[in-house]
Design a protein around this motif. Structure first.
Motif, mmCIF file in Angstrom:
data_model
loop_
_atom_site.group_PDB
_atom_site.id
_atom_site.type_symbol
_atom_site.label_atom_id
_atom_site.label_comp_id
_atom_site.label_asym_id
_atom_site.label_seq_id
_atom_site.Cartn_x
_atom_site.Cartn_y
_atom_site.Cartn_z
ATOM 1 N N CYS A 204 -56.762 -10.798 -78.330
ATOM 2 C CA CYS A 204 -57.054 -12.145 -78.834
ATOM 3 C C CYS A 204 -58.291 -12.124 -79.734
ATOM 4 C CB CYS A 204 -57.274 -13.069 -77.636
ATOM 5 S SG CYS A 204 -57.605 -14.768 -78.090
ATOM 6 N N GLU B 16 -59.007 -13.146 -88.539
ATOM 7 C CA GLU B 16 -58.854 -14.434 -89.223
ATOM 8 C C GLU B 16 -60.213 -15.020 -89.619
ATOM 9 O OE1 GLU B 16 -56.269 -17.113 -87.082
ATOM 10 O OE2 GLU B 16 -54.482 -15.957 -87.576
ATOM 11 N N LEU C 132 -62.719 -16.010 -87.655
ATOM 12 C CA LEU C 132 -63.195 -17.097 -86.807
ATOM 13 C C LEU C 132 -64.086 -16.539 -85.692
ATOM 14 C CD1 LEU C 132 -59.892 -19.188 -86.727
ATOM 15 C CD2 LEU C 132 -61.962 -19.653 -88.050
ATOM 16 N N GLY C 133 -65.380 -16.434 -85.989
ATOM 17 C CA GLY C 133 -66.344 -15.774 -85.112
ATOM 18 C C GLY C 133 -66.554 -16.463 -83.780
ATOM 19 N N ALA C 134 -66.537 -17.801 -83.758
ATOM 20 C CA ALA C 134 -66.757 -18.504 -82.493
ATOM 21 C C ALA C 134 -65.546 -18.340 -81.578
ATOM 22 C CB ALA C 134 -67.045 -19.985 -82.751
ATOM 23 N N HIS C 135 -64.350 -18.313 -82.181
ATOM 24 C CA HIS C 135 -63.149 -18.042 -81.384
ATOM 25 C C HIS C 135 -63.294 -16.684 -80.693
ATOM 26 C CE1 HIS C 135 -61.431 -21.308 -83.730
ATOM 27 N NE2 HIS C 135 -60.292 -21.228 -83.066
ATOM 28 N N SER D 296 -65.950 -16.701 -77.978
ATOM 29 C CA SER D 296 -65.608 -17.470 -76.777
ATOM 30 C C SER D 296 -64.735 -16.660 -75.829
ATOM 31 C CB SER D 296 -64.907 -18.784 -77.160
ATOM 32 O OG SER D 296 -63.579 -18.537 -77.611
ATOM 33 N N VAL D 297 -64.025 -15.684 -76.373
ATOM 34 C CA VAL D 297 -63.231 -14.794 -75.520
ATOM 35 C C VAL D 297 -64.110 -13.646 -75.018
ATOM 36 C CG1 VAL D 297 -61.266 -13.200 -75.451
ATOM 37 C CG2 VAL D 297 -61.069 -15.384 -76.655
ATOM 38 N N TYR E 267 -53.472 -18.208 -91.930
ATOM 39 C CA TYR E 267 -53.585 -17.536 -90.650
ATOM 40 C C TYR E 267 -52.237 -16.956 -90.231
ATOM 41 C CZ TYR E 267 -57.961 -20.148 -90.350
ATOM 42 O OH TYR E 267 -59.201 -20.674 -90.577
ATOM 43 N N LEU F 232 -67.935 -24.850 -80.062
ATOM 44 C CA LEU F 232 -68.129 -24.344 -81.422
ATOM 45 C C LEU F 232 -66.857 -23.724 -82.001
ATOM 46 C CD1 LEU F 232 -71.698 -22.956 -80.883
ATOM 47 C CD2 LEU F 232 -71.046 -24.666 -82.608
ATOM 48 N N SER F 233 -65.970 -23.252 -81.142
ATOM 49 C CA SER F 233 -64.746 -22.630 -81.661
ATOM 50 C C SER F 233 -63.865 -23.680 -82.352
ATOM 51 C CB SER F 233 -63.985 -21.888 -80.561
ATOM 52 O OG SER F 233 -63.349 -22.786 -79.681
ATOM 53 N N GLN F 234 -64.012 -24.954 -81.995
ATOM 54 C CA GLN F 234 -63.341 -25.977 -82.800
ATOM 55 C C GLN F 234 -64.177 -26.345 -84.012
ATOM 56 O OE1 GLN F 234 -60.105 -26.920 -82.337
ATOM 57 N NE2 GLN F 234 -60.431 -25.213 -80.947
ATOM 58 N N GLU G 165 -66.084 -24.667 -85.811
ATOM 59 C CA GLU G 165 -66.082 -23.736 -86.946
ATOM 60 C C GLU G 165 -64.835 -23.859 -87.826
ATOM 61 O OE1 GLU G 165 -66.077 -19.547 -86.100
ATOM 62 O OE2 GLU G 165 -64.300 -19.642 -84.818
ATOM 63 N N HIS G 166 -63.798 -24.544 -87.317
ATOM 64 C CA HIS G 166 -62.570 -24.702 -88.105
ATOM 65 C C HIS G 166 -62.812 -25.529 -89.357
ATOM 66 C CE1 HIS G 166 -59.062 -22.950 -86.246
ATOM 67 N NE2 HIS G 166 -59.389 -23.402 -85.057
ATOM 68 N N LEU H 55 -73.341 -17.539 -85.734
ATOM 69 C CA LEU H 55 -71.954 -17.660 -86.195
ATOM 70 C C LEU H 55 -71.790 -17.354 -87.682
ATOM 71 C CD1 LEU H 55 -70.713 -20.895 -84.407
ATOM 72 C CD2 LEU H 55 -70.455 -18.508 -83.689
ATOM 73 N N PRO H 56 -70.737 -16.611 -88.033
ATOM 74 C CA PRO H 56 -70.470 -16.368 -89.455
ATOM 75 C C PRO H 56 -70.175 -17.676 -90.205
ATOM 76 C CG PRO H 56 -68.661 -15.525 -88.088
ATOM 77 C CD PRO H 56 -69.780 -15.893 -87.162
ATOM 78 N N ARG H 57 -69.575 -18.628 -89.522
ATOM 79 C CA ARG H 57 -69.275 -19.905 -90.176
ATOM 80 C C ARG H 57 -70.249 -20.986 -89.715
ATOM 81 N NH1 ARG H 57 -63.610 -19.910 -92.048
ATOM 82 N NH2 ARG H 57 -63.397 -22.104 -91.578
ATOM 83 N N ALA I 85 -59.531 -20.535 -77.245
ATOM 84 C CA ALA I 85 -59.081 -19.561 -78.255
ATOM 85 C C ALA I 85 -57.938 -18.680 -77.739
ATOM 86 C CB ALA I 85 -60.250 -18.686 -78.704
#
Lengths: 430, 430
Positions: free
Chosen positions: A408, A415, A417-420, A423-424, B138, B257-259, B261-262, B292-294, B358
């Motif tokens: 994951c 893609e 998405l660093g926070a994604h 978070s894992v 994606y 943050l994983s949302q 950053e979208h 975070l990269p984003r 995620a």
């Protein structure tokens, strides 16, 4: 009525016209409908009252007057002829039994590493049912919309129906009492759709709007789609019949007419491999027409929009019928189930010589709200699921995320998405 | 980020703003989108070419150039890093396994008098999947749209995706090969939606269109609804978290943050009965943000659209979360299943401390295409059923129609539909 053989040179143009049947030109009403919706959104009840005065010719003085009294529904129910009352109860019970079989179940499954995946099915909180008024106020429409919402477990069911001249249809009132609905409002057209989609002081905002209606209602439903869910966008009614010489031409003729009498815009289409049957059926349509109380409407529909197509085989007949994708499809042959596997698109399929389409309008059990105009290629009959929605269920254990978390995180990283990814990773043991 | 207690005086206005999140103003783009659709309808491929030159900055010289070569997809797949390839295959397999469990079955039931009632479930003939291009291309979106269509049994799957400067995203090409799709076209935005809804010389007309997209794509999907079916109208992504002191504030912070950053428009909402947890989580968001990269996108989203709400109890937290009806809902407590029965509205529910949102975006199995902006109150996750439709099955015997035909004829008579009545009566023995 057109009677044509598939090998005639102009067949393609006739058939293309059938494929284009029921296309609604929403564009020419869209600015009117948008105006009505905007007025309801900004002025609520007061806009509703103005619209009612204009379209239904009566003037409610406050929101409370929009509501139909439960005592009036009870009175109308008690005044029903006992045989009709019993017939409506039979219809209610059979429709309810069928729809209970549709009820989807929540489910889940587990994996040995501690994963649980599933799907939870729940009813929407509030449903809004639109029932046309005036001449087209059919108690059967009420049953067909209320019952699936009730079976789904919807707690709050709202009904709107126009009442021209403030004269509610007594049969509809009786049906409301029979079904046990209590929130019934005398509002119609695009205004009713807007009121249920956005809410007013009197009309509650709902989550799903279902029910038939004219072009204004259909256009309004499309416009509020997204703010609420809707069942489908439905046009004029229609029937397709696949029949061979085993069918009774008089029976098929009256079945074709049972759609034609609904609406001048209705379509009735017979496809048969038998020229003899086609001709007999066309003759029987003429015999029946003269006996019908709604002869004028039916004749116009038959003259302008009915067709009998003669094919080289039943296989070819099925192929063309799949392209038509009719709302109602009768299969009038001795062994109709033999054709069922090859029938791909139809709202409801009526099999055999003893299953006229009308039986499905009232008492058979399945819903009579069906996709029209070829939309059976992608829409389903109205049902319990229109009043329910699903939530995915995901539960991972520490072991489970350690087993597949790396895959994951890698896809998330790829893609960008660093926070994604983080978070894992932050939950992994490593 | 707002941190507020439900007992503060301005709570209601803060909460109302959260309820209004993700409302899309389609009106300001609707005339542009309608213009694009009309051009595709009237000029087909030639309009597509013009739109591509304008929006994607390259000029295909004929329809064939719109198609991505299967050899290019294969090459991209073979060039994948082996670990990423294995991760994508793991994702494909798990998503496929989950969706196979969703597959609805046709069913029927019989009555002793010879009645057969049921429901036939069939796939649509053609599905059109829209996959955003450029930065938001994606591969996971492709998997999540293709797999349910494949499991449904759709014979003809068409993919459209914009390719700015005629440079296809290699990852997306690789995912196409992995999924086995072959009809992939370099067309994007409202033009792609119109092309799939109405067909052009090169792009086949489909029955159902699914997939994410910006406001132009969402508006186009709404406009073609009725001509085809669509999955839903989706807005910016969002997460809701229900957590108590048993959760790790750092984990919940990165999940929020994983949302964020979208998309700057994304919403991240934590509701917790613990003031202490709320404050710890807010602090951890700041710690994570810098890594975070984003960061820039995430910070804007957090600053403007994130909220932490402190309630008097978990019961109250659930109540408010049901009103929010979030796309993604994490339940980060020691016994999350205890709360499941009271959770009414959410696209996907992630239970427990080891289930970050995620994991559901990529490999868990359930679909990541979920209802946003509170529409989980009436929409479901994308699934196999979006690519299928139902037909009611009705078959009466001579005995059956004799038993209930009279009731049917009476209701038809009462509704004033003489042909309906006659079509039943003519089949009765009496």
């Amino acid at each position: 009525m057109t009677l044509i053989n598939t090998n005639e040179p102009n067949f393609k143009s006739v058939f293309d016209e059938l494929l284009g049947r029921g296309k609604m030109d929403m564009e020419h009403v869209s600015s009117i409908v948008k105006g009505l919706i905007d007025e309801i959104r900004s002025d609520g009840d007061s806009a509703l009252m103005t619209h009612i005065a204009k379209f239904d010719r009566w003037s409610p003085s406050n929101g409370a007057e929009l509501r139909i009294d439960a005592a009036d529904m009870k009175r109308a129910y008690e005044a029903l002829d006992p045989t009709l009352k019993a017939s409506l109860h039979l219809a209610y019970d059979r429709i309810r039994t069928y729809h209970e079989k549709q009820l989807p179940k929540s489910w889940f499954d587990t994996e040995a590493n501690g994963t649980i995946l599933g799907q939870k099915v729940t009813p929407v909180d509030r449903a809004g049912l639109y029932i046309p008024g005036g001449k087209a106020a059919y108690p059967s429409s009420l049953l067909m919309n209320v019952i699936p919402a009730q079976v789904a477990g919807v707690e709050h069911i709202v009904v709107t129906t126009p009442t021209p001249d403030n004269e509610p249809n007594e049969l509809l009132l009786a049906a409301c009492h029979l079904c046990g609905v209590t929130e019934v409002f005398k509002v119609g057209g695009a205004s009713a759709i807007a009121a249920m989609a956005y809410g007013t002081e009197t009309i509650p905002k709902v989550d799903v709007i279902t029910g038939p209606g004219n072009i204004f209602v259909a256009t309004a439903k499309k416009m509020v789609f997204g703010e609420v869910n809707i069942d489908m966008i439905a046009g004029p009614s229609e029937i397709g019949v696949l029949a061979d010489d085993s069918a009774n031409p008089s029976h098929i003729a009256i079945d074709l007419l049972s759609q034609a009498e609904h609406d001048e815009m209705a379509s009735s289409i017979l496809i048969t491999p038998s020229q003899k049957f086609a001709e007999a059926c066309a003759a029987e349509v003429e015999v029946w027409l003269k006996k019908l109380p709604r002869e004028e409407i039916a004749r116009k529909s038959i003259d302008e929009r009915a067709a009998i197509i003669v094919t080289s085989s039943m296989e070819e007949a099925v192929k063309f019928m799949n392209e038509i994708a009719p709302e109602h499809l009768e299969v009038a042959t001795d062994n109709p189930f033999a054709l069922l596997p090859s029938i791909k698109h139809a709202g409801a399929i009526f099999l055999g010589h003893y299953t006229p389409e009308a039986i499905g309008d009232y008492v058979a059990g399945p819903n009579h709200t069906l996709p029209t105009g070829g939309t059976a290629k992608f829409y389903s009959p109205l049902g319990v699921e229109n009043f329910m929605k699903k939530s995915s269920i995901i539960s991972f254990s520490r072991q489970a995320i350690n087993e597949i978390g790396e895959a994951c995180a890698l896809i998330a990283h790829t893609e960008g998405l660093g926070a994604h990814e983080a978070s894992v990773r932050c939950r992994l043991d490593v």
